[in-house]
Design a protein around this motif. Structure first.
Motif, PDB file in Angstrom:
ATOM      1  N   GLU A 187     -61.268 -25.989  30.888  1.00  0.00           N
ATOM      2  CA  GLU A 187     -62.439 -26.092  31.757  1.00  0.00           C
ATOM      3  C   GLU A 187     -62.020 -26.170  33.220  1.00  0.00           C
ATOM      4  OE1 GLU A 187     -65.872 -28.321  29.164  1.00  0.00           O
ATOM      5  OE2 GLU A 187     -64.240 -29.543  29.947  1.00  0.00           O
ATOM      6  N   ILE A 188     -60.926 -26.851  33.484  1.00  0.00           N
ATOM      7  CA  ILE A 188     -60.419 -26.947  34.853  1.00  0.00           C
ATOM      8  C   ILE A 188     -59.975 -25.567  35.331  1.00  0.00           C
ATOM      9  CG2 ILE A 188     -58.579 -27.884  36.320  1.00  0.00           C
ATOM     10  CD1 ILE A 188     -58.677 -30.395  34.512  1.00  0.00           C
ATOM     11  N   ARG A 189     -59.303 -24.816  34.466  1.00  0.00           N
ATOM     12  CA  ARG A 189     -58.779 -23.492  34.830  1.00  0.00           C
ATOM     13  C   ARG A 189     -59.840 -22.411  34.915  1.00  0.00           C
ATOM     14  NH1 ARG A 189     -55.571 -20.928  31.234  1.00  0.00           N
ATOM     15  NH2 ARG A 189     -54.800 -19.610  32.896  1.00  0.00           N
ATOM     16  N   SER A 190     -60.845 -22.482  34.041  1.00  0.00           N
ATOM     17  CA  SER A 190     -61.762 -21.347  33.965  1.00  0.00           C
ATOM     18  C   SER A 190     -63.229 -21.725  33.788  1.00  0.00           C
ATOM     19  CB  SER A 190     -61.340 -20.415  32.821  1.00  0.00           C
ATOM     20  OG  SER A 190     -61.342 -21.122  31.591  1.00  0.00           O
ATOM     21  N   ILE A 237     -67.086 -23.346  34.798  1.00  0.00           N
ATOM     22  CA  ILE A 237     -68.076 -23.144  35.856  1.00  0.00           C
ATOM     23  C   ILE A 237     -67.803 -24.066  37.046  1.00  0.00           C
ATOM     24  CG2 ILE A 237     -70.530 -23.401  36.417  1.00  0.00           C
ATOM     25  CD1 ILE A 237     -71.098 -22.624  33.478  1.00  0.00           C
ATOM     26  N   GLU A 238     -67.404 -25.301  36.763  1.00  0.00           N
ATOM     27  CA  GLU A 238     -67.190 -26.279  37.831  1.00  0.00           C
ATOM     28  C   GLU A 238     -66.036 -25.902  38.753  1.00  0.00           C
ATOM     29  OE1 GLU A 238     -67.266 -27.118  34.588  1.00  0.00           O
ATOM     30  OE2 GLU A 238     -69.118 -28.255  34.379  1.00  0.00           O
ATOM     31  N   SER A 239     -65.084 -25.131  38.248  1.00  0.00           N
ATOM     32  CA  SER A 239     -63.916 -24.791  39.071  1.00  0.00           C
ATOM     33  C   SER A 239     -64.076 -23.477  39.832  1.00  0.00           C
ATOM     34  CB  SER A 239     -62.656 -24.733  38.206  1.00  0.00           C
ATOM     35  OG  SER A 239     -62.669 -23.603  37.360  1.00  0.00           O
ATOM     36  N   ARG A 240     -65.142 -22.755  39.577  1.00  0.00           N
ATOM     37  CA  ARG A 240     -65.351 -21.484  40.291  1.00  0.00           C
ATOM     38  C   ARG A 240     -65.393 -21.714  41.797  1.00  0.00           C
ATOM     39  NH1 ARG A 240     -69.935 -18.673  36.567  1.00  0.00           N
ATOM     40  NH2 ARG A 240     -68.574 -18.306  34.787  1.00  0.00           N
ATOM     41  N   GLY A 241     -64.703 -20.861  42.515  1.00  0.00           N
ATOM     42  CA  GLY A 241     -64.661 -20.974  43.961  1.00  0.00           C
ATOM     43  C   GLY A 241     -63.652 -21.983  44.471  1.00  0.00           C
ATOM     44  N   THR A 242     -62.848 -22.559  43.581  1.00  0.00           N
ATOM     45  CA  THR A 242     -61.820 -23.511  44.001  1.00  0.00           C
ATOM     46  C   THR A 242     -60.435 -22.925  43.726  1.00  0.00           C
ATOM     47  OG1 THR A 242     -61.531 -24.682  41.884  1.00  0.00           O
ATOM     48  CG2 THR A 242     -63.346 -25.416  43.325  1.00  0.00           C
ATOM     49  N   GLU A 243     -59.412 -23.571  44.243  1.00  0.00           N
ATOM     50  CA  GLU A 243     -58.034 -23.133  44.024  1.00  0.00           C
ATOM     51  C   GLU A 243     -57.615 -23.290  42.570  1.00  0.00           C
ATOM     52  OE1 GLU A 243     -58.899 -25.405  46.320  1.00  0.00           O
ATOM     53  OE2 GLU A 243     -58.577 -24.385  48.212  1.00  0.00           O
ATOM     54  N   LEU A 244     -58.313 -24.133  41.826  1.00  0.00           N
ATOM     55  CA  LEU A 244     -57.954 -24.397  40.435  1.00  0.00           C
ATOM     56  C   LEU A 244     -58.363 -23.258  39.503  1.00  0.00           C
ATOM     57  CD1 LEU A 244     -59.028 -28.137  40.224  1.00  0.00           C
ATOM     58  CD2 LEU A 244     -56.723 -27.240  40.525  1.00  0.00           C
ATOM     59  N   HIS A 245     -59.401 -22.536  39.865  1.00  0.00           N
ATOM     60  CA  HIS A 245     -59.924 -21.493  38.990  1.00  0.00           C
ATOM     61  C   HIS A 245     -58.905 -20.369  38.835  1.00  0.00           C
ATOM     62  CE1 HIS A 245     -63.304 -19.810  36.811  1.00  0.00           C
ATOM     63  NE2 HIS A 245     -62.927 -18.633  37.266  1.00  0.00           N
ATOM     64  N   ASP A 294     -52.356 -20.686  37.075  1.00  0.00           N
ATOM     65  CA  ASP A 294     -51.401 -20.596  35.979  1.00  0.00           C
ATOM     66  C   ASP A 294     -51.358 -21.936  35.239  1.00  0.00           C
ATOM     67  OD1 ASP A 294     -49.004 -19.152  34.689  1.00  0.00           O
ATOM     68  OD2 ASP A 294     -48.166 -21.082  35.332  1.00  0.00           O
ATOM     69  N   ARG A 295     -51.426 -21.890  33.920  1.00  0.00           N
ATOM     70  CA  ARG A 295     -51.487 -23.113  33.114  1.00  0.00           C
ATOM     71  C   ARG A 295     -50.270 -24.017  33.334  1.00  0.00           C
ATOM     72  NH1 ARG A 295     -54.238 -25.168  29.007  1.00  0.00           N
ATOM     73  NH2 ARG A 295     -53.163 -26.527  27.571  1.00  0.00           N
ATOM     74  N   THR A 296     -49.093 -23.424  33.455  1.00  0.00           N
ATOM     75  CA  THR A 296     -47.870 -24.217  33.651  1.00  0.00           C
ATOM     76  C   THR A 296     -47.919 -24.982  34.965  1.00  0.00           C
ATOM     77  OG1 THR A 296     -46.624 -22.589  32.377  1.00  0.00           O
ATOM     78  CG2 THR A 296     -45.351 -24.101  33.758  1.00  0.00           C
ATOM     79  N   LEU A 332     -50.634 -25.817  36.658  1.00  0.00           N
ATOM     80  CA  LEU A 332     -51.681 -26.833  36.544  1.00  0.00           C
ATOM     81  C   LEU A 332     -51.185 -28.042  35.762  1.00  0.00           C
ATOM     82  CD1 LEU A 332     -54.551 -27.847  36.971  1.00  0.00           C
ATOM     83  CD2 LEU A 332     -55.240 -26.511  34.958  1.00  0.00           C
ATOM     84  N   MET A 333     -50.484 -27.811  34.671  1.00  0.00           N
ATOM     85  CA  MET A 333     -49.986 -28.934  33.862  1.00  0.00           C
ATOM     86  C   MET A 333     -48.968 -29.760  34.643  1.00  0.00           C
ATOM     87  SD  MET A 333     -51.795 -28.967  31.228  1.00  0.00           S
ATOM     88  CE  MET A 333     -50.957 -30.296  30.371  1.00  0.00           C
ATOM     89  N   ARG A 334     -48.148 -29.121  35.462  1.00  0.00           N
ATOM     90  CA  ARG A 334     -47.202 -29.867  36.310  1.00  0.00           C
ATOM     91  C   ARG A 334     -47.950 -30.748  37.306  1.00  0.00           C
ATOM     92  NH1 ARG A 334     -42.651 -25.421  37.947  1.00  0.00           N
ATOM     93  NH2 ARG A 334     -41.621 -25.332  35.929  1.00  0.00           N
ATOM     94  N   ALA A 335     -48.987 -30.184  37.924  1.00  0.00           N
ATOM     95  CA  ALA A 335     -49.781 -30.946  38.887  1.00  0.00           C
ATOM     96  C   ALA A 335     -50.488 -32.116  38.201  1.00  0.00           C
ATOM     97  CB  ALA A 335     -50.799 -30.040  39.569  1.00  0.00           C
ATOM     98  N   LEU A 336     -51.035 -31.872  37.025  1.00  0.00           N
ATOM     99  CA  LEU A 336     -51.705 -32.946  36.289  1.00  0.00           C
ATOM    100  C   LEU A 336     -50.716 -34.045  35.899  1.00  0.00           C
ATOM    101  CD1 LEU A 336     -54.113 -30.879  34.005  1.00  0.00           C
ATOM    102  CD2 LEU A 336     -54.704 -32.189  36.061  1.00  0.00           C
ATOM    103  N   LYS A 337     -49.491 -33.664  35.554  1.00  0.00           N
ATOM    104  CA  LYS A 337     -48.464 -34.646  35.182  1.00  0.00           C
ATOM    105  C   LYS A 337     -48.114 -35.535  36.377  1.00  0.00           C
ATOM    106  CE  LYS A 337     -46.181 -35.532  31.704  1.00  0.00           C
ATOM    107  NZ  LYS A 337     -46.670 -36.513  30.730  1.00  0.00           N
TER     108      LYS A 337
END
Length: 55
Positions: free
Chosen positions: A5-8, A10-18, A21-23, A25-30
């Motif tokens: 949901e964070i990657r794709s 509706i809430e992330s549309r128009g943001t840098e998160l949308h 790359d999953r890898t 994003l997971m590093r940032a979340l860690k």
């Protein structure tokens, strides 16, 4: 909220998160998890991982 949901979502549309790359994003979340800003919960599959944010 799930990692997908964070990657794709509706809430992330128009943001840098949308579409991020999953890898990356997971590093940032860690990093945020280590700082106590959120918790990542493992699911039964990679698409099932959840994130709970702390305020």
């Amino acid at each position: 909220m799930t990692v997908e949901e964070i990657r794709s979502g509706i809430e992330s549309r128009g943001t840098e998160l949308h579409g991020m790359d999953r890898t990356v994003l997971m590093r940032a979340l860690k990093v945020l998890e280590n700082k106590g800003k959120l918790a990542v919960f493992k699911g039964t599959s990679a698409d099932d991982e959840g994130v709970k944010f702390s305020i």
